[in-house]
Design a protein around this motif. Structure first.
Motif, short mmCIF file in Angstrom:
data_model
loop_
_atom_site.label_atom_id
_atom_site.label_comp_id
_atom_site.label_asym_id
_atom_site.label_seq_id
_atom_site.Cartn_x
_atom_site.Cartn_y
_atom_site.Cartn_z
N ALA A 75 0.77 -1.35 0.06
CA ALA A 75 0.01 -0.02 0.04
C ALA A 75 1.05 1.27 -0.01
N GLU A 76 0.39 2.37 -0.29
CA GLU A 76 1.16 3.50 -0.24
C GLU A 76 1.70 4.04 0.96
N GLN A 77 1.46 3.64 2.02
CA GLN A 77 2.03 3.99 3.33
C GLN A 77 2.99 2.74 3.67
#
Length: 175
Positions: A75-77
């Motif tokens: 995921a982006e995080q």
């Protein structure tokens, strides 16, 4: 409570190629997906470790084989750490990233039980991290006279000296 991170080691496409797939790859993917869901639901930091090999090798940077398995897409995080040796800390910024987030406890899963998972587990312990090895969320290949399952069983027993060994179903992350 110690701040925890999930660490997913070398779960890259080349490890699942039809001609020589990692042992019980489908089970491995399912268990790591469960760990990722649990970690994300509790906002636990996730680190993907990605191995880089030389040009022409299965894990050549940028190649299809090098990419993280699509069912486990970061995921982006999430943080991705690039490495070139079995040790996820050696010549990487992994420790710096952990310190920035004040991480003290690492939950380890991934590939290859007897090389990268083993080395990272021992190194993390030696560096003072509390480590949990997810017993049913790491895998390898047959080697010589030992089956992959024998290697996994052996490491689950041996690495108890360096980690807490727990099954996927026993892992709980909390905010």
């Amino acid at each position: 409570m110690k701040k925890t991170a999930l660490v997913v080691i070398d779960v890259q496409n080349a490890m699942f190629m039809e001609e020589d797939p990692v042992y019980q790859g489908e089970v491995l993917i399912r268990n790591i997906k469960d760990l990722l869901a649990e970690a994300r639901s509790n906002k636990t930091p996730i680190f993907f470790i990605q191995h880089n090999e030389a040009v022409g090798q299965p894990l050549e940077k940028g190649s299809f084989g090098w990419k993280i398995h699509p069912e486990l897409a970061p995921a982006e995080q999430d943080t991705i750490i690039q490495k070139t040796t079995p040790d996820s800390f050696h010549k990487t910024d992994f420790e710096e990233q952990l310190k920035q987030r004040k991480i003290e406890h690492l939950v380890l899963a991934g590939i290859q039980t007897d090389i990268c998972v083993d080395t990272t587990c021992r190194r993390a312990f030696s560096m003072g991290y509390d480590v949990t090895l997810v017993a049913d969320a790491h895998s390898t290949w047959n080697s010589g006279s030992l089956s992959a399952q024998q290697i996994i069983n052996h490491h689950n027993g041996l690495l108890r000296w360096f980690s807490h060994v727990r099954k996927t179903s026993e892992i709980r992350f909390s905010e």
